[in-house]
Each structure stands twice: as structure tokens, then as C-alpha cells.
Design a protein around this motif. Structure first.
Motif, PDB file in Angstrom:
ATOM      1  N   UNK A 269       0.829  -1.209   0.000  1.00 30.06           N
ATOM      2  CA  UNK A 269       0.000   0.000   0.000  1.00 30.06           C
ATOM      3  C   UNK A 269       0.862   1.258   0.000  1.00 30.06           C
ATOM      4  N   UNK A 270       1.950   1.219   0.746  1.00 36.91           N
ATOM      5  CA  UNK A 270       2.808   2.396   0.848  1.00 36.91           C
ATOM      6  C   UNK A 270       3.497   2.693  -0.474  1.00 36.91           C
ATOM      7  N   UNK A 271       4.042   1.668  -1.119  1.00 37.51           N
ATOM      8  CA  UNK A 271       4.744   1.917  -2.383  1.00 37.51           C
ATOM      9  C   UNK A 271       3.771   2.302  -3.483  1.00 37.51           C
ATOM     10  N   UNK A 272       2.533   1.793  -3.427  1.00 37.21           N
ATOM     11  CA  UNK A 272       1.537   2.183  -4.425  1.00 37.21           C
ATOM     12  C   UNK A 272       1.146   3.656  -4.237  1.00 37.21           C
TER      13      UNK A 272
ATOM     14  N   UNK B 208       4.131  -3.249 -13.059  1.00 41.82           N
ATOM     15  CA  UNK B 208       5.304  -3.924 -12.508  1.00 41.82           C
ATOM     16  C   UNK B 208       6.200  -2.925 -11.786  1.00 41.82           C
ATOM     17  N   UNK B 209       7.084  -3.472 -10.946  1.00 48.74           N
ATOM     18  CA  UNK B 209       8.047  -2.612 -10.292  1.00 48.74           C
ATOM     19  C   UNK B 209       8.990  -2.017 -11.328  1.00 48.74           C
ATOM     20  N   UNK B 210       9.353  -0.766 -11.111  1.00 55.76           N
ATOM     21  CA  UNK B 210      10.247  -0.098 -12.050  1.00 55.76           C
ATOM     22  C   UNK B 210      11.569  -0.860 -12.170  1.00 55.76           C
ATOM     23  N   UNK B 211      12.019  -1.467 -11.060  1.00 59.77           N
ATOM     24  CA  UNK B 211      13.275  -2.205 -11.088  1.00 59.77           C
ATOM     25  C   UNK B 211      13.208  -3.491 -11.872  1.00 59.77           C
TER      26      UNK B 211
ATOM     27  N   UNK C  47      13.495  -9.249 -12.488  1.00 58.32           N
ATOM     28  CA  UNK C  47      12.352  -9.708 -13.279  1.00 58.32           C
ATOM     29  C   UNK C  47      12.212 -11.223 -13.259  1.00 58.32           C
ATOM     30  N   UNK C  48      13.287 -11.950 -13.023  1.00 56.32           N
ATOM     31  CA  UNK C  48      13.230 -13.411 -13.066  1.00 56.32           C
ATOM     32  C   UNK C  48      12.371 -13.998 -11.960  1.00 56.32           C
ATOM     33  N   UNK C  49      12.030 -13.210 -10.944  1.00 59.03           N
ATOM     34  CA  UNK C  49      11.204 -13.720  -9.848  1.00 59.03           C
ATOM     35  C   UNK C  49       9.713 -13.641 -10.153  1.00 59.03           C
ATOM     36  N   UNK C  50       9.353 -13.043 -11.276  1.00 59.87           N
ATOM     37  CA  UNK C  50       7.937 -12.756 -11.535  1.00 59.87           C
ATOM     38  C   UNK C  50       7.058 -13.993 -11.462  1.00 59.87           C
TER      39      UNK C  50
END
Length: 854
Positions: free
Chosen positions: A525-528, A571-574, A786-789
């Protein structure tokens, strides 16, 4: 600002005698008596009359039509102290407190050079055998140096005062206690002037303890001033208001000097006005505090100007642009009548006038004139910063909220007056002008830059850069790639943004420590929420067109793991982008030219990759834990099963082999260097990071700056990139800057603690990307994330670490094509981007020992 000396202000005023001429005549008698060879005061009741003489001298000295020269006044004061030491009748006289008031009044009158001469030529020799008094004089000298922006001298004087107070001969309990207060206060004010308010926190505690010990109302109100100033500088207006309310509750009924109450109410009003930018419920409180300050005519010039500026700001916040302009004009008239304008105040007033004029719709030619006037003040302020002596700790030109307001208004004005590319170009040039006076940029002589140079040499069609500037009411974002530049003004007040940033970092900490569904949900919630604050749809569309994104000048915004925020596709920017961090555009350009990326070569051509694992050893004491690096980990590093392509090229140094000298030799010899060690952070230091080597020996940033590093260097230590935030500077006080000064071109560092178990998991994947596909470092980091997706169980376990543990300080990214072909030969010809594969090797042991709590 300077705290008033000891609790004697009102008593001094009451005791100050009448006719100045009579006391000056007595001073002349002293001179005549001493010249005749006598060492006794030539009148009765010497204690009373001698105790008043310093005030009489300064009254005569500062009188508009005074005939008393500085040389005569200094000589008379020296005579007075000579008699005080030699005449038995003066044994009970303590001139030091009167001298403190004398120096204070000289400084307040703007006679800083005279005050310095009094301290250095008269008072220091007079009290040579009293360390606690000498410490006070050092604090006074620090105050003068700080006002003159000689921050190196300020810090040196405060350090000398600290040493004097710790002397075994410093035995006056009362003097020691309030001098400790003034020392702590001096360090608080220095931290604020350097733009590092978090550096002030431990000194606030020391000042609070000393004030409580003495229970002096003068110290209590000074302590309140320090706390209000720090809260405002840290963009915490709600905390500032609570500081003021607590002071009113705890000191209800006590009498304070009206000037000090007005000064503190102004700081509390600043907090309330800042809150109005994000919450209109505080309007009445802001008005009440401004009214309680009093009339401008009863305040010193600088405080009266602050009052008028706050009134204008509040009027502008409430939509009354015409009222704001009237208030600004009143302040300017008052400044002019007082003997000339205050340059920094005029700069701030010009920014307010420009914004207020836009709000009331004045003609474009008038707006252009106001913009040009503001630009002139801005350029003059940057000239002042260019002339400052360099500092190893750094200091930036956007250290105060007002400076960021000026730059924000310049950006607005340029874009409003010239819609389209031309206005955005001029706005970007203002940003470049600020960054060119950054501490690291000045240290290496990076010089000025242009938009064309940045686009041609650093950016490309699929590579973009973002610059964020928080101001009271907006967050300015400049987004540029190799072809275009856009300006985004997001309605996000700086206090709101900083609160959301602090909450995200707190959620990261809780999620890492607890690893529960509740804390994972809080983090999500915080990062969103923060993503929605700083990325609007237009900005997300720009980012979506890029594959790589650089966050430029993160010091202006404050530490924020952008890899964790959400991009356009959710997705996360990273994971969606290769993310790197540049301290400034001019510095990135300088490194691109001075340390160009070498052409790619086969890994077999490289023969010098080195991992230094520095365990402090069993004799370092219980305060430092042993690193989990034994025979098994060493075998894992060198074993072909984990790193089949590197075994014969990799060297590992560890244990007692690792000394400061050995680290220096290794840094010179390696094509790629990774140091795995403990880090100790000194909360009181300007360069807080210290690496702990074998036997507990420590190496600080100043020592690291003197070494020679290979182009790609990795330091794995908990918080290796951490440091006090300096708004607007370029990281001069951080490890990444020390590595650049030592020759590095790019570095992989962590701002937070690193988890050992997760490091091995994550970096195994990173290694595969770097070696198996030959990816650049930033792309390898992205691909590993990204490999953890598709692996929800592993991802859930690693989520708190996945997108913030490893940050790439890639100061000048490699570009295929013309930019590299124009470059000279690299400083480190052995290193190549494929050689960066060693990053994994080093990072695989990655860690500065912090296992995640299960």
C-alpha cells in the motif's frame, strides 16, 4: 541565529550605568595608570565600575558619531583585563560574562571583524588558563565564521571547543554546562546551514540535556528555537507545530524576552504556513501565530522581513495574489530604509513576486522582467557558492526550502513565458547551473553543461533521465531523453512527499524484520501510494518509452528506492527498467569524458578480479560481529560449480591479509574490486561511514578518497551508500563520491542493510544474466529482479529485499556508437563491461552480515 549569552540579559540591562562618557573617562584613567607603571585600579569600588566598563566601551564604540577607534577600544579592554588579573581588589570579578555580552552586541551590530579581534587578540590571551572560558570564545568564533560562510573554520572552532570542555582543567560546573549547551547549539546551526538537518538530531539531544540540567528560561527558549528550525528544515511542519505547543504547555507563565518569543513564534508560524500548502485546516492557526509575532517595526530587520514574507506566502496560498504583492512591497521598502537590501531575502521575495504576479495575470512583458530579475539574484547566489571553500563533507546550494522555491519558480516562469521546448530548455539550464556548483562537481572541476551535451553524450532514444525538485506546493519533474524534454508540475507539497517517503522506508524496515502478510500488505500500500504521488499518467507514458532510466540528483529528493515503485504496466520499475542513479548531470558528463567505457573484450583477456573479504577477526571486540565468511564460503566463491567461468581469474583476500595498506594495494592492482566488510556509521560525523577491517582497524571516506580504484568497484557493507541527506548537493559525503574521486566509473552499493541469505539467492541470478548473456550491469540487475515474476513463493519471501537492496551508482552509462568512438583511451584499459561480471562474484558473498529475522 545565536543564542543569547547566559541568563543575564535583563540583569545586564538594568545594571548598565548612565553616562557613557564618565566610564570612558575611567577607561582612560586605566590607560594612564598602566602607562605610569602602576598596577592598581585608580579609584574605589573597582569591582562594580570595572564590571561595567566593557558595556561602556561597546556603547561608545557602536555610537553613530563615535570617535573611539577600534585600536583604542581593544587597548582599553586589554588594560581592563590586565588590572583584573593584577589588582587584589578585583579577585571576585568575573569579566568573562560581561565579555560575552560585548561580543554578542558587536556581532548583532554587524561588526564581525571587530568581534573576532576582541576574541583573538584580547579575550583568548586574558583567559588562557581557564579552558571552559576559552571554549566559549571558540564557540563565539565559530558563530562568526558560520555567518561568513566559512564552514571549515566553523567546524574547526567547534571541535576545539569540544576538546577544551573535555580538558581535566575545565572545572567550572556552571560554565561547563551552559557552554555545552552553546556548543551543541552551534553544531545544530552548522548542520542547518550545511543543509543536513538530520546531522543536527544528536546535537539537539545534547542541547536538551544541558538545558534541563540548568533549568534556565533563556536556554529553554533557545532549545525550542533549535527544535523548531530543525523540524522546518526536515520538512516536518506538523512536528514543528507540536514542538511549539509543547513549549507553551511546559513553560506557561514564565517570562521570556519579547524578541525571542517573536523569533520562535515566527518559526512556529512557518510550520503552520507550510501545512496550509497541504491542509487548509491550519489557516487560522497560521494567522494567529503571525499576529502574535507583533508589528514588524518592533523586530530586527531580518525577522521583520521573515514576517512579511510569511504573510505574503499565506496570502498567495489563499489565492490573494494582490495582497501578497502588497506585502512583498512593504518588506522591500522596509529593507531599503534599513540601509540596503538583504541579498538572499531579495532572492526569495523576487520568487514570491513572480508567482504572485502570475496569479493575478499581469502582462507577459512584466512577467519577463520579474523572471529576469529573479534570474539575476539566482546567478548572484550561485556565484557566492562558487566562492565557498570546498568541504570534504559537502554543502549544496539548495540546502534551504527557500532555495528550492526560487529554483521551482524559475522553472515555472521559464515554461510559462516560452511554452514548448524553448522554455523547458531554459528551465533545464537553471537546474544545470545549480548542479555545476555541487561539492563533488567542484572538486573535480566538472564545469558547466548544456542540454545538447547531456542528450548527445549521456542519453539515447531508449534511455531517459528524471530530475525531481520538491517545493512547498508542487513537485517539479524534468524528464528527458536523447530527443525531447518535458516538464511535469505535480500537485504534491514537499511535506506530503517527505511523509510518504518516510512511511515507505518504515514499511520496508517492518516487512524485513517481521516478514508477515500484514507488513507485506503495508509495504504494498505504501509503495503504491508513493508511486501515485510522483508518477502521473503523462510521466508514466514517458517512462514507458524507455528501457533504461537514470534518477538524477537523488540528494535533492532524499533516498527513495525507485526500483520498488510501480511503472505503467503495474510492474516494479526495477523489473521493467534498468535503473541507475546519477548524482548530477555535470558530474556524469565529466566522467563520460574523463573515464570513457572501454570496448567490450572477451572475458579470457581479463586477469585481475579481486574480492576482499574483511572480517574484523576475533580480537576486534564484541561490538562487531564476525562475518559469515569461512572456508565454505571461500570455496563457494572459487568453486567451478557456482562460477565456472571465473575460477581461474578470481583472487580472494581475507582475514589478517586485509589491512588498510593491503586494501590500497588491491585497489591499485585490480580490474574489478569488491570489498565485503562491516561498516560502522557515526551519527555525529559529516562523512559517517567507516569500514571495519581486520583487528577492528577502521578506514573512513577521506582515506578511501586517496586510493586508486578500478572502473567498476563494489563495496558490500550494510548502509555503504548511506549518509546524512544534503538537499541539492551531489553526494560529496557518500561512499559513491569517494570512489569517483579515487578513479571509479560505476559502483554497486546499498543504502540499507543487506540480507546474507537473500544475497546469495538473488546474485546467483544476477551472475547468470551478467555472464551468460553479457548484459551491462544495470540490465543484469533488472533481469535478475524480473526473473522472480513467476515464482510467487520465492518472491514473497524476498519481496522486502528484492527492489532496494542493490543500487547502481552508474555515473556515466556506456553508449554504443559515436559517444564512445570520440572518447580517449580508458584510464583502466584492463577493465571491460564483461569484466563487470565479477560483480556477481563479489556480491554473491554479498553481505555485510545481516541475516533476516525469521
Amino acid at each position: 541565529m545565536r543564542a543569547a549569552p547566559v541568563a543575564q540579559g535583563a540583569a545586564v540591562e538594568a545594571a548598565r550605568p548612565g553616562p557613557v562618557d564618565e566610564l570612558i573617562a575611567r577607561a582612560a584613567q586605566l590607560r594612564a595608570t598602566r602607562e605610569a607603571g602602576a598596577l592598581e585600579v585608580p579609584w574605589d569600588e573597582p569591582v562594580e565600575s570595572c564590571g561595567r566598563l566593557p558595556f561602556a566601551l561597546v556603547d561608545a564604540w557602536l555610537a553613530p558619531d563615535s570617535a573611539l577607534s577600534e585600536e583604542t577600544a581593544l587597548a582599553l579592554l586589554a588594560d581592563l583585563h590586565a588590572f583584573a588579573r593584577s589588582d587584589a581588589r578585583l579577585a571576585g570579578l568575573d569579566l568573562a560574562r560581561a565579555d560575552t555580552e560585548l561580543v554578542f552586541r558587536l556581532v548583532q551590530a554587524g561588526r564581525r571583524s571587530s568581534a573576532r579581534r576582541v576574541l583573538e587578540e584580547v579575550l583568548s590571551p586574558a583567559f588562557a588558563e581557564r579552558p571552559h572560558v576559552q571554549a566559549r570564545w571558540r564557540i563565539e568564533l565559530a558563530q562568526i565564521a558560520r555567518q561568513e560562510r566559512d564552514f571549515n573554520a566553523t567546524a574547526a572552532h567547534l571541535d576545539a571547543a569540544q576538546a577544551l570542555l573535555e580538558s581535566p582543567d575545565s572545572a567550572d560546573a556552571r560554565w561547563d554546562a551552559d557552554t555545552r549547551f552553546f556548543l551543541a547549539g552551534g553544531r545544530v546551526l552548522l548542520a542547518l546551514q550545511l543543509g543536513a538537518p538530520d546531522l543536527a538530531a544528536p546535537h539537539l539531544e545534547a542541547a536538551r540535556a544541558a538545558a534541563a540540567e540548568l533549568d534556565d528560561p533563556n536556554l529553554a527558549i533557545d532549545q525550542n528555537f533549535f527544535e523548531l528550525s530543525v523540524a522546518n528544515a526536515m520538512l516536518r511542519p506538523a512536528a514543528g507545530l507540536e514542538v511549539w505547543r509543547r513549549f507553551e504547555r511546559e513553560h506557561s507563565g514564565r517570562e521570556f524576552a519579547p524578541s525571542k518569543l517573536a523569533r520562535n513564534r515566527l518559526r512556529a508560524a512557518q510550520s503552520a504556513v507550510d501545512l496550509v500548502a497541504s491542509d487548509g485546516a491550519h489557516v487560522e492557526q497560521a494567522r494567529a501565530l503571525l499576529d502574535a509575532v507583533g508589528e514588524p517595526s518592533s523586530l530586527p530587520r531580518s525577522e521583520a522581513a521573515s514576517l512579511g514574507q510569511l504573510r505574503a506566502t499565506l496570502a498567495l496560498d489563499l489565492g490573494d495574489g494582490a495582497g501578497a504583492l502588497r506585502e512583498i512591497e512593504r518588506v522591500r521598502e522596509a529593507l531599503a530604509q534599513g540601509g540596503g537590501a538583504l541579498r538572499e531575502r531579495e532572492e526569495q521575495l523576487a520568487a514570491l513576486a513572480s508567482r504572485a504576479s502570475r496569479s493575478v495575470g499581469v502582462p507577459a512583458e512584466d512577467l519577463a522582467r520579474l523572471r529576469d530579475e529573479l534570474e539575476g539574484y539566482f546567478a548572484a547566489a550561485l556565484d557566492v557558492w562558487r566562492a565557498l571553500p570546498p568541504r570534504s563533507g559537502g554543502v549544496g546550494p539548495l540546502r534551504y526550502r527557500e532555495r528550492r522555491e526560487v529554483l521551482g519558480e524559475l522553472i515555472f516562469a521559464h515554461c510559462a513565458l516560452a511554452p514548448g521546448e524553448a522554455g523547458r530548455r531554459r528551465a533545464f539550464e537553471s537546474v544545470l547551473a545549480v548542479q555545476a556548483v555541487g561539492s563533488t562537481a567542484r572538486e573535480v572541476g566538472a564545469g558547466a553543461a548544456s542540454l545538447e551535451q547531456v542528450q548527445r553524450e549521456l542519453l539515447g532514444p531508449r534511455r531517459g533521465a528524471l530530475f525531481f525538485l520538491p517545493t512547498r506546493r508542487e513537485l517539479h519533474v524534468l524528464a528527458l531523453d536523447g530527443e525531447t524534454i518535458t516538464h511535469h508540475a505535480l500537485q504534491v507539497p514537499s511535506a506530503t512527499l517527505d511523509q510518504a517517503r518516510a512511511e515507505l522506508l518504515a514499511c520496508i524496515g517492518r516487512a524485513r524484520a517481521m516478514d508477515s502478510e500484514q507488513h507485506s500488505a503495508e509495504l504494498e500500500a505504501s509503495r503504491r501510494a508513493l508511486s501515485e504521488l510522483i508518477f502521473d499518467s503523462a510521466l508514466l507514458a514517458r517512462i514507458a518509452a524507455w528501457e533504461r532510466v537514470a534518477i538524477v540528483a537523488p540528494e535533492t529528493l532524499g533516498y527513495l528506492p525507485f526500483e520498488l515503485l510501480l511503472a505503467n504496466d503495474g510492474r516494479e520499475l526495477g523489473a521493467s527498467h534498468a535503473v541507475s542513479y546519477w548524482p548530477s548531470f555535470p558530474l556524469a558528463l565529466w566522467i563520460a569524458r574523463e573515464r570513457p567505457a572501454p570496448a567490450r573484450r572477451a572475458l579470457a583477456e581479463l586477469d585481475a578480479r579481486l574480492v576482499v573479504c574483511s572480517d574484523p577477526g576475533p580480537d576486534a571486540g564484541s561490538a562487531v560481529e564476525r562475518l559469515p565468511f569461512g572456508a565454505r564460503e571461500r570455496e563457494a566463491l572459487l568453486g567451478e560449480a557456482r562460477f565456472p567461468a571465473l575460477g581461474e581469474h578470481l583472487r580472494v583476500s581475507s582475514g589478517a591479509q586485509v589491512t588498510a595498506a593491503a586494501l590500497g594495494e588491491a585497489a591499485c592492482a585490480a580490474d574489478f574490486l569488491h570489498v565485503l566488510t562491516h561498516a560502522r556509521r557515526d551519527g555525529l560525523g559529516e562523512q559517517p561511514l567507516r569500514l571495519v577491517l581486520w583487528g577492528g582497524a577502521e578506514v573512513g571516506l577521506s582515506e578511501l578518497e586517496a586510493l586508486r580504484f578500478p572502473a567498476l568497484t563494489v563495496f558490500t557493507a550494510c548502509g555503504a551508500q548511506s549518509g546524512q541527506l544534503r538537499r541539492g548537493d551531489d553526494g560529496r559525503h557518500r561512499l559513491s563520491s569517494a570512489l569517483v574521486l579515487g578513479g571509479a566509473r560505476a559502483s554497486v552499493l546499498s543504502e540499507l542493510d543487506v540480507d546474507y541469505d537473500f544475497a546469495l539467492e538473488f546474485l546467483g541470478r544476477f551472475h547468470g544474466q551478467l555472464l551468460g548473456r553479457g548484459a551491462d550491469v544495470d540490465e543484469a540487475l533488472r533481469a535478475a529482479r524480473a526473473s522472480y515474476a513467476g515464482e510467487s513463493s520465492i518472491r514473497a519471501r524476498c519481496e522486502p529485499f528484492l527492489f532496494h537492496a542493490f543500487g547502481l551508482a552508474d555515473f556515466s552509462p556506456a553508449l554504443a556508437g559515436a559517444a564512445q568512438e570520440r572518447s580517449a583511451a580508458p584510464i583502466r584499459p584492463l577493465w571491460t563491461w564483461i569484466g563487470a561480471a565479477g560483480v556477481l562474484v563479489v556480491l554473491a558473498v554479498l553481505v555485510v552480515r545481516r541475516r533476516r529475522a525469521s
